[in-house]
Design a protein around this motif. Structure first.
Motif, PDB file in Angstrom:
ATOM      1  N   ILE A  38     116.928  90.440  20.067  1.00 35.07           N
ATOM      2  CA  ILE A  38     118.106  89.785  20.429  1.00 35.07           C
ATOM      3  C   ILE A  38     117.034  88.797  21.139  1.00 35.07           C
ATOM      4  N   GLY A  39     116.014  88.584  21.069  1.00 33.36           N
ATOM      5  CA  GLY A  39     114.963  87.458  21.525  1.00 33.36           C
ATOM      6  C   GLY A  39     114.244  87.828  22.863  1.00 33.36           C
ATOM      7  N   LEU A  40     113.813  87.104  23.272  1.00 32.78           N
ATOM      8  CA  LEU A  40     112.558  87.743  24.474  1.00 32.78           C
ATOM      9  C   LEU A  40     113.727  88.044  25.623  1.00 32.78           C
ATOM     10  N   LYS A  41     113.994  86.809  26.063  1.00 41.21           N
ATOM     11  CA  LYS A  41     115.068  86.573  27.235  1.00 41.21           C
ATOM     12  C   LYS A  41     116.057  87.685  27.651  1.00 41.21           C
ATOM     13  N   LYS A  42     116.967  88.438  27.070  1.00 39.95           N
ATOM     14  CA  LYS A  42     117.503  89.165  26.708  1.00 39.95           C
ATOM     15  C   LYS A  42     117.321  90.338  26.966  1.00 39.95           C
ATOM     16  N   THR A  43     115.777  90.349  26.125  1.00 40.58           N
ATOM     17  CA  THR A  43     114.622  91.956  26.251  1.00 40.58           C
ATOM     18  C   THR A  43     114.611  91.976  27.802  1.00 40.58           C
ATOM     19  N   PHE A  44     114.443  91.258  28.371  1.00 44.01           N
ATOM     20  CA  PHE A  44     113.550  90.891  30.076  1.00 44.01           C
ATOM     21  C   PHE A  44     114.698  91.608  30.841  1.00 44.01           C
ATOM     22  N   TYR A  45     116.021  92.397  30.282  1.00 41.97           N
ATOM     23  CA  TYR A  45     116.899  93.338  30.915  1.00 41.97           C
ATOM     24  C   TYR A  45     116.781  94.440  30.778  1.00 41.97           C
ATOM     25  N   MET A  46     116.318  94.442  29.950  1.00 38.30           N
ATOM     26  CA  MET A  46     116.435  96.223  29.174  1.00 38.30           C
ATOM     27  C   MET A  46     114.739  96.289  29.951  1.00 38.30           C
ATOM     28  N   MET A  47     113.468  95.852  30.353  1.00 31.78           N
ATOM     29  CA  MET A  47     112.833  95.851  31.025  1.00 31.78           C
ATOM     30  C   MET A  47     112.427  95.916  32.294  1.00 31.78           C
ATOM     31  N   TYR A  48     113.086  95.520  32.669  1.00 31.35           N
ATOM     32  CA  TYR A  48     114.095  95.075  34.257  1.00 31.35           C
ATOM     33  C   TYR A  48     114.111  97.160  35.056  1.00 31.35           C
ATOM     34  N   LYS A 176     109.951  88.715  19.024  1.00 34.11           N
ATOM     35  CA  LYS A 176     110.555  87.700  18.556  1.00 34.11           C
ATOM     36  C   LYS A 176     109.938  86.846  17.504  1.00 34.11           C
ATOM     37  N   THR A 177     108.226  86.773  17.520  1.00 32.38           N
ATOM     38  CA  THR A 177     107.227  86.180  16.472  1.00 32.38           C
ATOM     39  C   THR A 177     108.427  86.489  15.065  1.00 32.38           C
ATOM     40  N   LEU A 178     108.061  87.734  14.486  1.00 32.53           N
ATOM     41  CA  LEU A 178     108.518  88.248  13.515  1.00 32.53           C
ATOM     42  C   LEU A 178     109.582  87.541  13.222  1.00 32.53           C
ATOM     43  N   ARG A 179     110.577  88.254  14.064  1.00 33.82           N
ATOM     44  CA  ARG A 179     112.266  87.351  14.170  1.00 33.82           C
ATOM     45  C   ARG A 179     112.308  85.713  13.487  1.00 33.82           C
ATOM     46  N   LYS A 180     111.178  85.354  14.253  1.00 26.81           N
ATOM     47  CA  LYS A 180     111.066  83.924  13.158  1.00 26.81           C
ATOM     48  C   LYS A 180     110.427  83.674  12.314  1.00 26.81           C
ATOM     49  N   LEU A 181     109.334  83.938  12.323  1.00 23.21           N
ATOM     50  CA  LEU A 181     108.816  84.352  10.350  1.00 23.21           C
ATOM     51  C   LEU A 181     109.998  84.895   9.562  1.00 23.21           C
ATOM     52  N   LEU A 182     110.987  85.452   9.314  1.00 21.08           N
ATOM     53  CA  LEU A 182     111.738  86.100   8.674  1.00 21.08           C
ATOM     54  C   LEU A 182     112.754  85.442   8.898  1.00 21.08           C
ATOM     55  N   GLN A 183     113.586  84.592   9.918  1.00 21.51           N
ATOM     56  CA  GLN A 183     114.659  84.275   9.864  1.00 21.51           C
ATOM     57  C   GLN A 183     115.193  82.975   9.436  1.00 21.51           C
ATOM     58  N   ASN A 184     115.390  83.640   8.045  1.00 20.72           N
ATOM     59  CA  ASN A 184     116.378  82.330   7.077  1.00 20.72           C
ATOM     60  C   ASN A 184     117.942  83.029   6.849  1.00 20.72           C
ATOM     61  N   SER A 185     118.684  81.850   5.816  1.00 20.39           N
ATOM     62  CA  SER A 185     120.112  83.160   5.291  1.00 20.39           C
ATOM     63  C   SER A 185     119.670  84.209   4.610  1.00 20.39           C
ATOM     64  N   SER A 186     117.891  84.418   3.872  1.00 25.13           N
ATOM     65  CA  SER A 186     118.572  85.403   3.567  1.00 25.13           C
ATOM     66  C   SER A 186     117.329  86.502   3.852  1.00 25.13           C
ATOM     67  N   ASN A 187     116.784  86.274   5.351  1.00 23.39           N
ATOM     68  CA  ASN A 187     116.417  87.447   5.738  1.00 23.39           C
ATOM     69  C   ASN A 187     116.734  88.098   7.073  1.00 23.39           C
ATOM     70  N   VAL A 188     118.494  87.467   7.593  1.00 20.79           N
ATOM     71  CA  VAL A 188     118.381  87.699   8.229  1.00 20.79           C
ATOM     72  C   VAL A 188     118.921  89.471   8.560  1.00 20.79           C
ATOM     73  N   ARG A 189     118.950  89.760   7.238  1.00 14.49           N
ATOM     74  CA  ARG A 189     119.536  90.701   7.230  1.00 14.49           C
ATOM     75  C   ARG A 189     118.485  92.141   7.191  1.00 14.49           C
ATOM     76  N   LEU A 190     117.482  91.992   6.661  1.00  7.12           N
ATOM     77  CA  LEU A 190     115.982  92.659   6.483  1.00  7.12           C
ATOM     78  C   LEU A 190     115.161  92.300   8.439  1.00  7.12           C
ATOM     79  N   ILE A 191     115.522  91.175   8.933  1.00  8.64           N
ATOM     80  CA  ILE A 191     115.833  91.433  10.653  1.00  8.64           C
ATOM     81  C   ILE A 191     116.390  92.753  11.207  1.00  8.64           C
ATOM     82  N   ASN A 192     117.796  92.467  10.345  1.00 11.91           N
ATOM     83  CA  ASN A 192     118.780  93.699  11.185  1.00 11.91           C
ATOM     84  C   ASN A 192     117.863  94.648  10.271  1.00 11.91           C
TER      85      ASN A 192
END
Length: 209
Positions: A38-48, A176-192
């Motif tokens: 879900i990215g760094l910004k949304k993860t802040f709520y879990m951190m709180y 988040k960095t791993l997400r950016k490295l993997l994120q394209n149409s063929s790797n979205v499922r891999l991230i999940n």
């Protein structure tokens, strides 16, 4: 004269707790998984939520509440098994690229409740008996019985939260960095799938700890 805390003990406590905190654990793995999904910004709520839980556990450990709770482990059962099962369920949903936390092709995966994220972090922090036992063992050696307990507790917990927050950000940023490295149409499922495996592992870890 600053006599509210022993700065010699504090100077040893800070690197000690940082090393312990940066070591992979349930909360850090959760931060990594959420940073990826879900990215760094949304993860802040879990951190709180996690930081509130850590502060509560640390405070209770110092004042002795943890000793009572550890004598009655049934108190943890609902949180452990319920929280673990819920995290495992979220992991399955993410593995299947379903649910609000799964990354979608259009990245419109921001419907997950801020409150639910905070609750996940809070439960993960307080439902781990090892966390209670750790604070019971770690904190007393760094408390000077010649100085006021309240002021020392405030300073130690503040440092714990700062260090914990820093480590959570490091792990979430890594996700988040791993997400950016993997994120394209063929790797979205891999991230999940990767994030889902991590989440399921946290659920099993929490329930079996």
């Amino acid at each position: 004269m600053l006599d509210f805390v022993n700065f010699t003990l504090l100077a040893v406590f800070i690197p000690t707790f940082f090393v312990v905190s940066i070591t992979p654990g349930m909360c850090m793995t959760l931060s990594l998984s959420m940073g990826m999904s879900i990215g760094l910004k949304k993860t802040f709520y879990m951190m709180y939520g996690e930081l509130i839980g850590v502060g509560l556990v640390a405070t209770a450990s110092v004042i002795g509440v943890a000793t009572i709770m550890l004598k009655y482990p049934s108190i943890f059962l609902v949180l452990k098994y319920g929280g673990g099962a819920y995290l495992f369920y979220l992991g399955i949903q993410m593995w299947l690229s379903r649910g609000k936390m799964a990354l979608s092709l259009d990245e419109c995966n921001y419907n997950v409740s801020k409150k639910s994220l905070a609750i996940q972090g809070f439960i993960t922090a307080i439902a781990n008996p090892k966390g209670w036992a750790f604070f019971i063992a770690l904190l007393p050696p760094f408390i000077d019985d010649k100085l006021p307990m309240t002021s020392q507790l405030i300073v130690l917990i503040f440092m714990i939260l700062v260090l914990e927050f820093s480590c959570l950000i490091i792990y979430a940023t890594g996700g988040k960095t791993l997400r950016k490295l993997l994120q394209n149409s063929s790797n979205v499922r891999l991230i999940n799938k990767v994030a889902g495996i991590l989440m399921m592992g946290i659920g099993i870890w929490l329930a079996s700890s």
